[in-house]
Design an enzyme around this catalytic site. Structure first.
Site, short mmCIF file in Angstrom:
data_model
loop_
_atom_site.label_atom_id
_atom_site.label_comp_id
_atom_site.label_asym_id
_atom_site.label_seq_id
_atom_site.Cartn_x
_atom_site.Cartn_y
_atom_site.Cartn_z
N ASN A 50 -0.51 -0.16 12.42
CA ASN A 50 -0.81 0.35 13.56
C ASN A 50 -2.26 -0.73 14.32
OD1 ASN A 50 -0.24 2.72 14.27
ND2 ASN A 50 -1.00 3.58 12.68
N ASP A 85 1.97 -8.49 -1.41
CA ASP A 85 0.75 -8.15 -0.87
C ASP A 85 -0.17 -8.97 -1.09
OD1 ASP A 85 -0.60 -4.49 -0.30
OD2 ASP A 85 -1.71 -6.25 -1.52
N ARG A 125 -12.81 0.96 16.48
CA ARG A 125 -11.56 1.25 17.21
C ARG A 125 -11.18 -0.85 17.24
NH1 ARG A 125 -7.50 4.80 16.29
NH2 ARG A 125 -8.64 6.92 16.45
N THR A 161 2.09 3.24 2.45
CA THR A 161 3.31 3.20 3.05
C THR A 161 4.38 1.95 2.99
OG1 THR A 161 2.33 3.75 5.20
CG2 THR A 161 4.08 3.06 5.33
N GLY A 181 0.74 -0.89 0.05
CA GLY A 181 -0.11 0.04 0.01
C GLY A 181 0.84 0.79 -0.22
N HIS A 189 1.97 5.65 20.67
CA HIS A 189 2.30 6.21 19.49
C HIS A 189 0.79 7.06 19.85
CE1 HIS A 189 3.22 6.89 15.42
NE2 HIS A 189 2.66 6.10 14.56
N1 APR Z 1 -1.32 -10.13 3.33
C1 APR Z 1 -0.67 -8.74 2.86
N2 APR Z 1 -1.14 -7.80 2.33
C2 APR Z 1 -2.30 -7.38 3.27
C3 APR Z 1 -2.85 -8.51 3.85
C4 APR Z 1 -2.55 -9.05 3.84
N3 APR Z 1 -3.39 -10.55 5.12
N4 APR Z 1 -4.37 -7.43 4.43
C5 APR Z 1 -4.33 -5.85 3.88
N5 APR Z 1 -2.69 -6.23 3.23
C6 APR Z 1 -2.27 -4.79 2.19
C7 APR Z 1 -3.45 -4.23 1.94
O1 APR Z 1 -3.97 -4.81 0.62
C8 APR Z 1 -2.54 -2.57 1.17
O2 APR Z 1 -2.47 -3.07 0.00
O3 APR Z 1 -1.40 -3.97 3.16
C9 APR Z 1 -1.42 -2.80 2.29
C10 APR Z 1 -2.40 -1.67 3.21
O4 APR Z 1 -2.11 -0.72 2.85
P1 APR Z 1 -2.62 0.72 3.09
O5 APR Z 1 -4.12 0.54 2.65
O6 APR Z 1 -2.45 1.55 1.35
O7 APR Z 1 -2.61 1.78 4.54
P2 APR Z 1 -1.11 2.28 4.69
O8 APR Z 1 -0.96 3.27 4.54
O9 APR Z 1 0.26 1.82 3.40
O10 APR Z 1 -0.78 1.65 5.93
C11 APR Z 1 -0.61 0.43 6.40
O11 APR Z 1 0.52 1.19 8.75
O12 APR Z 1 0.22 3.52 9.43
C12 APR Z 1 -0.58 2.18 9.39
O13 APR Z 1 -2.53 2.55 10.46
C13 APR Z 1 -1.80 2.21 8.80
O14 APR Z 1 -1.91 -0.50 9.49
C14 APR Z 1 -1.76 0.61 8.40
C15 APR Z 1 -0.95 0.60 7.60
#
Ligand code: APR
Length: 309
Positions: free
Chosen positions: A122, A35, A90, A15, A13, A177
């Site tokens: 998080n 992913d 939450r 991050t 995603g 945090h």
């Molecule tokens: N296996 C692999 N990847 C996964 C899974 C899984 N089981 N479940 C979700 N994902 C992937 C999603 O497909 C997505 O691409 O995790 C990614 C998360 O990316 P974003 O939604 O863009 O979130 P992001 O802003 O990157 O934050 C990620 O960090 O800061 C924390 O709270 C935030 O927990 C969140 C994490």
């Protein structure tokens, strides 16, 4: 024979992708982006890899949905998770993300039994605990990221108020945090001078409040969570481990008696090196700081008690 280091980033995603790109730019190792969504890690990785000739990096970036491709990684960065959706509490989110983190860490750690794990998902303090349980790794080989980002925000605002380079400003935060963060003004300095000698109390208070709400400020502006500074913060920790730098960084570390706490992961100053968290550093607290740290620990214990790990 020299073997290039291997870094797995789970979650492609916002991050995860920002982190992978920075890791490539700094040539810290070959990067595998994982992913659950098909095509996304492959596409993003290919796009990043193709920036190599322009940026001048030689490491390889690949994307996958299979954990076999991550085998023998030196370090595993966990950014997988779900954002909160309308109608979701939450606590619902906590359980969903804990399940995700448990699953992905279980799979990744099995094929990279000697890795160090850094968790961002998080709430990171809780997720670091979950990741350690899922991997069964020694506690010092599992850590979480929060404090590097929080102190980066603190330093940004301090440097701006002082009108000096961020490079000369060091700042210290502890605890959980966000709201539960404990920024330690006494241990923050500019060019070695404690910042409370350079800024008045009201200005410092404003900066501390802004730091605590730093994530929310970005979220409020663009409706998605921050990812550039979180990515940079992860990379700083990865670099400290891979290059055995022995940096002192605020790190979500396992406490086994330090600060009077047991069986919990929380943000504390730690020495990061090749083995992971090489040592937790204990600092003296004022009574107010001790109280704030206790609250912070509670803010990690409460959600943990809702999970069955
Ligand atoms: N296996 C692999 N990847 C996964 C899974 C899984 N089981 N479940 C979700 N994902 C992937 C999603 O497909 C997505 O691409 O995790 C990614 C998360 O990316 P974003 O939604 O863009 O979130 P992001 O802003 O990157 O934050 C990620 O960090 O800061 C924390 O709270 C935030 O927990 C969140 C994490």
């Amino acid at each position: 024979m020299f073997k290039r280091r291997k870094i797995t980033v789970i979650g492609a995603g916002a991050t995860g992708a920002a982190t992978a790109h920075l890791l490539a730019l700094k040539e810290l190792g070959d990067i595998v982006l994982v992913d659950v969504v098909e095509g996304v890690p492959q596409g993003k990785a290919l796009d990043m890899w193709e920036s190599g000739p322009v940026e001048g990096f030689s490491v390889k970036v690949t994307g996958t949905n299979q954990y076999d491709d991550t085998a023998d990684s030196d370090i595993i960065v966990v950014t997988a998770g779900m954002p909160r959706k309308p109608g979701m509490s939450r606590d619902d989110l906590l359980k969903i993300n804990a399940d995700i983190v448990y699953q992905v860490v279980e799979k990744a750690s099995k094929v990279s039994p000697n890795a160090v794990i850094v968790v961002l998902s998080n709430p990171a303090d809780v997720m670091a605990y979950v990741a350690q349980k899922a991997s069964g790794f020694a506690h010092h080989r599992v850590m979480g990221q929060a404090g590097v980002l929080d102190s980066a925000r603190f330093r940004t605002f301090l440097a701006e108020a002082l009108g000096v380079s961020v490079r000369d400003v060091t700042a210290f935060v502890m605890g959980g945090h966000g709201d539960a963060m404990v920024p330690l003004v006494r241990y923050s300095s500019a060019g070695g001078i404690p910042v409370d000698r350079l800024l008045d109390a009201a200005t410092l208070e404003k900066i501390v409040t802004r730091t605590r709400g730093g994530g929310g400020e970005v979220l409020g502006l663009m409706n998605v969570s921050a990812f550039y500074a979180p990515g940079s913060s992860l990379v700083e920790m990865v670099k400290a481990v891979l290059l055995d730098e022995r940096r002192i960084l605020p790190t979500i570390s396992y406490l086994n008696g330090e600060y009077g706490e047991h069986n919990i992961y929380v943000g504390v100053p730690a020495i990061l090196g090749g083995a992971g968290v090489e040592k937790v550093l204990e600092v003296d607290f004022t009574p107010e700081e001790a109280q704030a740290f206790k609250l912070s620990v509670k803010s990690v214990r409460d959600p943990l008690s809702q999970l069955s790990y």
